[in-house]
Design a protein around this motif. Structure first.
Motif, mmCIF file in Angstrom:
data_model
loop_
_atom_site.group_PDB
_atom_site.id
_atom_site.type_symbol
_atom_site.label_atom_id
_atom_site.label_comp_id
_atom_site.label_asym_id
_atom_site.label_seq_id
_atom_site.Cartn_x
_atom_site.Cartn_y
_atom_site.Cartn_z
ATOM 1 N N PHE A 28 0.554 17.580 -4.496
ATOM 2 C CA PHE A 28 0.409 17.208 -3.086
ATOM 3 C C PHE A 28 0.733 18.331 -2.096
ATOM 4 C CE2 PHE A 28 0.738 13.121 -5.192
ATOM 5 C CZ PHE A 28 -0.208 12.355 -4.519
ATOM 6 N N ASP B 215 2.178 6.642 -6.930
ATOM 7 C CA ASP B 215 1.217 7.675 -7.313
ATOM 8 C C ASP B 215 1.780 9.083 -7.081
ATOM 9 O OD1 ASP B 215 -0.654 5.778 -8.054
ATOM 10 O OD2 ASP B 215 -1.605 5.735 -6.079
ATOM 11 N N TYR C 210 5.126 12.725 3.377
ATOM 12 C CA TYR C 210 3.713 12.678 3.748
ATOM 13 C C TYR C 210 3.288 11.253 4.091
ATOM 14 C CZ TYR C 210 3.071 17.463 1.975
ATOM 15 O OH TYR C 210 3.143 18.822 1.772
ATOM 16 N N ILE C 211 3.821 10.287 3.358
ATOM 17 C CA ILE C 211 3.501 8.886 3.635
ATOM 18 C C ILE C 211 3.995 8.496 5.025
ATOM 19 C CG2 ILE C 211 3.889 6.491 2.924
ATOM 20 C CD1 ILE C 211 4.210 7.526 0.052
ATOM 21 N N GLU D 95 2.905 10.490 -4.330
ATOM 22 C CA GLU D 95 2.780 11.130 -3.023
ATOM 23 C C GLU D 95 4.169 11.165 -2.378
ATOM 24 O OE1 GLU D 95 0.367 10.735 1.234
ATOM 25 O OE2 GLU D 95 -0.061 9.344 -0.418
ATOM 26 N N CYS E 20 -0.347 16.844 4.894
ATOM 27 C CA CYS E 20 -0.597 17.508 3.613
ATOM 28 C C CYS E 20 -0.928 18.986 3.743
ATOM 29 C CB CYS E 20 -1.711 16.785 2.858
ATOM 30 S SG CYS E 20 -3.313 16.796 3.716
ATOM 31 N N GLU F 51 4.977 15.355 -7.404
ATOM 32 C CA GLU F 51 5.035 15.322 -5.948
ATOM 33 C C GLU F 51 4.730 16.691 -5.347
ATOM 34 O OE1 GLU F 51 7.502 11.777 -7.172
ATOM 35 O OE2 GLU F 51 7.080 13.777 -7.951
ATOM 36 N N ARG G 274 0.830 -1.203 0.000
ATOM 37 C CA ARG G 274 0.000 0.000 0.000
ATOM 38 C C ARG G 274 0.870 1.261 0.000
ATOM 39 N NH1 ARG G 274 -3.320 -2.920 3.698
ATOM 40 N NH2 ARG G 274 -2.345 -1.847 5.457
ATOM 41 N N LEU G 275 1.914 1.246 0.827
ATOM 42 C CA LEU G 275 2.786 2.421 0.899
ATOM 43 C C LEU G 275 3.561 2.613 -0.401
ATOM 44 C CD1 LEU G 275 4.246 2.436 4.525
ATOM 45 C CD2 LEU G 275 2.079 3.319 3.658
ATOM 46 N N GLN H 272 2.570 1.729 -3.357
ATOM 47 C CA GLN H 272 1.634 2.233 -4.349
ATOM 48 C C GLN H 272 1.397 3.728 -4.176
ATOM 49 O OE1 GLN H 272 0.353 0.585 -7.097
ATOM 50 N NE2 GLN H 272 -0.139 2.734 -7.570
ATOM 51 N N ARG H 273 1.296 4.185 -2.940
ATOM 52 C CA ARG H 273 1.141 5.624 -2.708
ATOM 53 C C ARG H 273 2.335 6.386 -3.266
ATOM 54 N NH1 ARG H 273 -0.314 6.392 3.574
ATOM 55 N NH2 ARG H 273 -0.145 8.603 2.966
ATOM 56 N N ARG H 274 3.520 5.820 -3.100
ATOM 57 C CA ARG H 274 4.718 6.486 -3.652
ATOM 58 C C ARG H 274 4.718 6.429 -5.168
ATOM 59 N NH1 ARG H 274 7.079 9.835 -4.835
ATOM 60 N NH2 ARG H 274 9.277 10.380 -4.598
#
Length: 293
Positions: free
Chosen positions: A209, A66, A72-73, A68, A88, A205, A59-60, A62-64
């Motif tokens: 964001f 995307d 922030y993660i 992000e 954010c 990024e 999950r983490l 995938q956020r990166r």
């Protein structure tokens, strides 16, 4: 899956998307999940990850993917050797801004030799990184940290409590210098300086964001700088100092702008280690308003 394999897999996935420093970011993400430092990750390479840990890592990652930002993660970042909580609602502190803190500390230490308790305003404080760094370096100073964003000030308040400087740093909501009730000895500001035409060239990024209010400097990137110069005569003490971070290539135009408001000011451009003019140091000897028609 064992730890070594998980780290290799995350690194390769990030590399395919051309994430800078993919191996470092994979270490940070996995370390966040396991509660381990980057060094500790290599002391237990055969550790077996649970299915929950593997899912969390995916999950983490995938956020990166995307775009992000990792900060922030992870929910935190380091600045001036200090760890800060961020989200954010706040701009991510950059290493180049540490020069602003260093020069502010130098000036404050010169004043402190007189026995006077120095007062400092950190304008647009965000997560409070500059204000708190100054408070920890200058325990006798009083810091006023302003921001127009209430959510950002909530984050700054969390960081003040975390680093035990709440009694030293006073958080004030409002536009730039407006919340200050009296003049201060030094004003420190990392204001938005991105030109409107430059937004399309920012990385996803940053563009997608980070808070626009912390980035947008108007058509020429100087909107907030001009506003703070208009407010400054009533907010900076006689003999005080103003330190401003600027963008690459802005040294000449910012110097000209300052001179248009304060012709008698002493102005110094300070370059970072890369030779880029990064900080403008302005000394004002008078507090007489300059009319701008």
């Amino acid at each position: 899956m064992i730890l070594r394999e998980a780290l290799q897999s995350a690194t390769q996935t990030l590399l395919k998307t051309r994430i800078d420093d993919a191996s470092v970011e994979a270490e940070l993400l996995l370390g966040c999940i396991l509660g381990m430092s980057r060094t500790q990750l290599y002391t237990e390479p055969e550790r077996v990850l649970t299915s929950a840990e593997i899912k969390h890592l995916r999950r983490l990652v995938q956020r990166r993917l995307d775009h992000e930002p990792a900060a922030y993660i992870l929910g935190h970042c380091e600045f001036y050797g200090i760890d800060f909580y961020i989200d954010c609602h706040t701009f991510i502190p950059r290493p180049e801004t540490e020069l602003l803190v260093e020069k502010a500390v130098e000036f404050a230490q010169c004043i402190s030799h007189t026995g006077k308790r120095i007062t400092i305003a950190d304008v647009g404080t965000g997560c409070g990184a500059i204000a708190i760094s100054l408070a920890l370096a200058l325990p006798q100073a009083k810091i006023y940290a302003t921001d127009i964003s209430a959510p950002a000030l909530q984050v700054a308040g969390m960081n003040c409590r975390r680093h035990a400087v709440s009694s030293q740093v006073e958080l004030l909501q409002g536009n730039l210098l407006e919340p200050l009730s009296q003049p201060v000895d030094m004003i420190v500001a990392n204001l938005p300086y991105i030109k409107s035409c430059e937004f399309r060239d920012l990385s996803p990024e940053v563009r997608n964001f980070e808070p626009t209010t912390a980035l947008a400097g108007g058509e020429d990137g100087l909107d907030k700088m001009q506003q703070i110069l208009e407010q400054m005569p009533r907010k900076l003490s006689h003999g005080g100092c103003f330190l401003l971070e600027i963008g690459q290539g802005q040294g000449r135009v910012v110097t000209s702008l300052v001179k248009s408001y304060f012709p008698q000011a002493s102005i110094e451009l300070i370059s970072d280690l890369g030779g880029i003019e990064r900080v403008v140091k302005v000394g004002l000897q008078v507090r007489k308003s300059v009319s701008k028609e």
